[in-house]
Enzyme design. Sequence first.
Site, mmCIF file in Angstrom:
data_model
loop_
_atom_site.group_PDB
_atom_site.id
_atom_site.type_symbol
_atom_site.label_atom_id
_atom_site.label_comp_id
_atom_site.label_asym_id
_atom_site.label_seq_id
_atom_site.Cartn_x
_atom_site.Cartn_y
_atom_site.Cartn_z
ATOM 1 N N ASP A 195 2.179 21.075 -19.706
ATOM 2 C CA ASP A 195 1.368 19.904 -20.045
ATOM 3 C C ASP A 195 2.247 19.068 -20.973
ATOM 4 O O ASP A 195 2.323 19.309 -22.170
ATOM 5 C CB ASP A 195 0.062 20.328 -20.723
ATOM 6 C CG ASP A 195 -0.787 19.122 -21.120
ATOM 7 O OD1 ASP A 195 -0.273 17.984 -21.095
ATOM 8 O OD2 ASP A 195 -1.966 19.316 -21.478
ATOM 9 N N LYS B 222 0.070 8.600 -23.203
ATOM 10 C CA LYS B 222 0.448 9.026 -24.563
ATOM 11 C C LYS B 222 1.929 8.689 -24.773
ATOM 12 O O LYS B 222 2.276 7.544 -24.951
ATOM 13 C CB LYS B 222 0.184 10.524 -24.745
ATOM 14 C CG LYS B 222 -1.070 11.068 -24.039
ATOM 15 C CD LYS B 222 -2.358 10.748 -24.730
ATOM 16 C CE LYS B 222 -3.628 11.221 -24.038
ATOM 17 N NZ LYS B 222 -3.763 12.542 -23.532
ATOM 18 N N PHE C 161 -18.518 15.748 -26.002
ATOM 19 C CA PHE C 161 -18.123 14.928 -27.164
ATOM 20 C C PHE C 161 -18.022 13.445 -26.832
ATOM 21 O O PHE C 161 -18.202 12.595 -27.698
ATOM 22 C CB PHE C 161 -16.790 15.423 -27.754
ATOM 23 C CG PHE C 161 -15.642 15.370 -26.787
ATOM 24 C CD1 PHE C 161 -15.439 16.391 -25.874
ATOM 25 C CD2 PHE C 161 -14.770 14.291 -26.782
ATOM 26 C CE1 PHE C 161 -14.384 16.329 -24.971
ATOM 27 C CE2 PHE C 161 -13.710 14.234 -25.883
ATOM 28 C CZ PHE C 161 -13.523 15.249 -24.972
ATOM 29 N N ARG D 225 -12.858 16.577 -33.623
ATOM 30 C CA ARG D 225 -12.264 17.669 -32.872
ATOM 31 C C ARG D 225 -12.760 18.947 -33.551
ATOM 32 O O ARG D 225 -12.130 19.467 -34.454
ATOM 33 C CB ARG D 225 -10.728 17.597 -32.907
ATOM 34 C CG ARG D 225 -10.153 16.648 -31.864
ATOM 35 C CD ARG D 225 -10.426 17.138 -30.465
ATOM 36 N NE ARG D 225 -9.887 16.252 -29.435
ATOM 37 C CZ ARG D 225 -10.575 15.851 -28.366
ATOM 38 N NH1 ARG D 225 -11.840 16.186 -28.211
ATOM 39 N NH2 ARG D 225 -10.019 15.117 -27.439
ATOM 40 N N PHE E 294 -7.005 22.460 -23.936
ATOM 41 C CA PHE E 294 -7.311 21.037 -24.063
ATOM 42 C C PHE E 294 -8.542 20.791 -23.194
ATOM 43 O O PHE E 294 -8.721 21.423 -22.154
ATOM 44 C CB PHE E 294 -6.138 20.140 -23.638
ATOM 45 C CG PHE E 294 -6.475 18.693 -23.863
ATOM 46 C CD1 PHE E 294 -6.508 18.187 -25.146
ATOM 47 C CD2 PHE E 294 -6.827 17.870 -22.811
ATOM 48 C CE1 PHE E 294 -6.889 16.864 -25.381
ATOM 49 C CE2 PHE E 294 -7.206 16.552 -23.037
ATOM 50 C CZ PHE E 294 -7.233 16.048 -24.316
ATOM 51 N N THR E 295 -9.364 19.849 -23.635
ATOM 52 C CA THR E 295 -10.691 19.657 -23.016
ATOM 53 C C THR E 295 -10.631 19.504 -21.488
ATOM 54 O O THR E 295 -11.222 20.301 -20.763
ATOM 55 C CB THR E 295 -11.369 18.422 -23.629
ATOM 56 O OG1 THR E 295 -10.463 17.313 -23.533
ATOM 57 C CG2 THR E 295 -11.697 18.661 -25.092
ATOM 58 N N TYR F 162 0.836 -1.205 0.000
ATOM 59 C CA TYR F 162 0.000 0.000 0.000
ATOM 60 C C TYR F 162 0.870 1.253 0.000
ATOM 61 O O TYR F 162 0.585 2.217 -0.704
ATOM 62 C CB TYR F 162 -0.941 0.020 1.221
ATOM 63 C CG TYR F 162 -1.947 1.148 1.109
ATOM 64 C CD1 TYR F 162 -3.182 0.932 0.501
ATOM 65 C CD2 TYR F 162 -1.642 2.431 1.560
ATOM 66 C CE1 TYR F 162 -4.086 1.959 0.354
ATOM 67 C CE2 TYR F 162 -2.543 3.466 1.417
ATOM 68 C CZ TYR F 162 -3.764 3.229 0.816
ATOM 69 O OH TYR F 162 -4.661 4.256 0.654
HETATM 70 C C1 LIG Z 1 -4.820 13.332 -22.949
HETATM 71 C C2 LIG Z 1 -4.417 14.695 -22.596
HETATM 72 C C3 LIG Z 1 -4.639 15.206 -21.303
HETATM 73 C C4 LIG Z 1 -5.415 14.443 -20.241
HETATM 74 O O1 LIG Z 1 -4.856 13.235 -19.912
HETATM 75 P P1 LIG Z 1 -5.712 11.931 -19.528
HETATM 76 O O2 LIG Z 1 -4.684 10.894 -19.235
HETATM 77 O O3 LIG Z 1 -6.567 11.581 -20.709
HETATM 78 O O4 LIG Z 1 -6.538 12.262 -18.333
HETATM 79 C C5 LIG Z 1 -4.178 16.481 -21.043
HETATM 80 N N1 LIG Z 1 -3.560 17.223 -21.970
HETATM 81 C C6 LIG Z 1 -3.345 16.779 -23.215
HETATM 82 C C7 LIG Z 1 -2.656 17.644 -24.215
HETATM 83 C C8 LIG Z 1 -3.771 15.499 -23.571
HETATM 84 O O5 LIG Z 1 -3.577 15.072 -24.822
#
Ligand SMILES: *Cc1c(COP(=O)(O)O)cnc(C)c1O
Length: 461
Positions: free
Chosen positions: A219, A262, A453, A386, A128-129, A76
């Site tokens: 980011d 990613k 979306f 998008r 970004f969303t 843990y």
């Molecule tokens: C995917 C993404 C996020 C959010 O990450 P998640 O792992 O999907 O929560 C933030 N910023 C960018 C540019 C992204 O492509």
Amino acid sequence: MYKNNKRSWAEPFKIKMVEPLFMTTIKDRLRYIEEAGYNTFLLRSKDVYIDLLTDSGTSAMSDRQWAGMMLGDEAYAGSENFYHFEAAVQKFYGYKHVIPTHQGRGAEHLLSRILIKKGDFIPGNMYFTTTRLHQELAGGTFVDVIIDEAHDPESEFKFKGNIDLQKLKDLIESKGADKIPYICVATTVNMAGGQPISLQNLKEVRQMADVYGIDIVHDMTRVAENAYMIQQHETGYEKKSVAEIVREICSLTDHATMSAKKDALVNIGGFLATNKDDVYTEASNWVVVYEGLHTYGGLAGRDMEAMAIGIAESVQDDHIRARIGQVHYLGQRLIDFNVPVVMPLGTHGIFLDAKRILPHVSQENYPAQTLAAELYLDSGVRSMERGIVSAGRNEVTGKHNYPKLELVRLTIPRRVYTQAHMDVVAESVQAVYENRAAVKGLEMVYEPKYLRFFQARFRKL
Ligand SMILES: *Cc1c(COP(=O)(O)O)cnc(C)c1O
């Protein structure tokens, strides 16, 4: 040494395990897409042939990463895997403190909550969303300060992720530096089509941030892909490795949020990193409330081990060159077919310009959403919208946000598909493009309040 390598970008790996794919018939797909409300997010993956919905969490792990999964220390607290992961972040990215989170948005949530006060403004190189939503939920207002070229799909400028320094300065001067908790810098800019920011621009942003005493949040979701574009196109970096460029980018920022799903080649995971002790202390407190203890943050020990290994693999020159080489191979095939795509080609996917492909479908009838559904119908290839659906509504007026870009994203998972798959995709896009005159738009019949979306449903006009 690294730039303009004339040899083919062939993958620096061979295939050891395969996962079967199944084709569907056009009759099946007509039913599936209607049942999914013409939203590719609502399709079942078994009904998809080639899945280009996203590059998020869809990459193939290496044998080393799978071996690492077996070394999961599922304690843990204080898991050994956490310390491997922490060391990888410090070595390859250079940040002082790191806190794992279940994925990128977990980190965005914590950092927004800590740094943003009600009434603040957060400048960024395009929204970004999830990033913007967490800024808004914390009481802030996002302000787009990206250069104008980013909103023009035909501009061939190489660094469309750059920040417009005048726009940034004007914002700081008009609102006051105390209303700007940080500048958000994304590498690369997803919503602009996977476009990189240059190191020169980032250095200038850093200078301005220092003048006003404002932090920079990075980011860093696709920082290795951004670094590769700098190596290929920015003067002075042609002899630097991707790993060196990644370190330099990170060194110009104070905090970072990462979706390791990613660049970092894992199926789940993310983190928050910071060089500031007070932010770290506060974040390690909040993470217990929302994600889990600061040495696991919603992840299993094995996930952190896979992430530690994935981070190291993600900055290798051969890997990133083949990854972006494959994306650009698909893009070049579409260019050869005269299909309008966002230029220059981005790093994680190819973005079809739905406004130019379906000029007869008005933005209120969701041209990009429509195009994504048509592509699935043609071949079972799944892409995503998008455009206006992703852009959501204005908080205050309740009206649609009308983005300039109306795009369909063909996102390429890392190390998953072959060049022949890319050929199938290109041929399907070409077929849809040739039949475009017959395509009609959609109307929305169900609209969720947040990040619509993902779950909105549509009907054919
Ligand atoms: C995917 C993404 C996020 C959010 O990450 P998640 O792992 O999907 O929560 C933030 N910023 C960018 C540019 C992204 O492509």
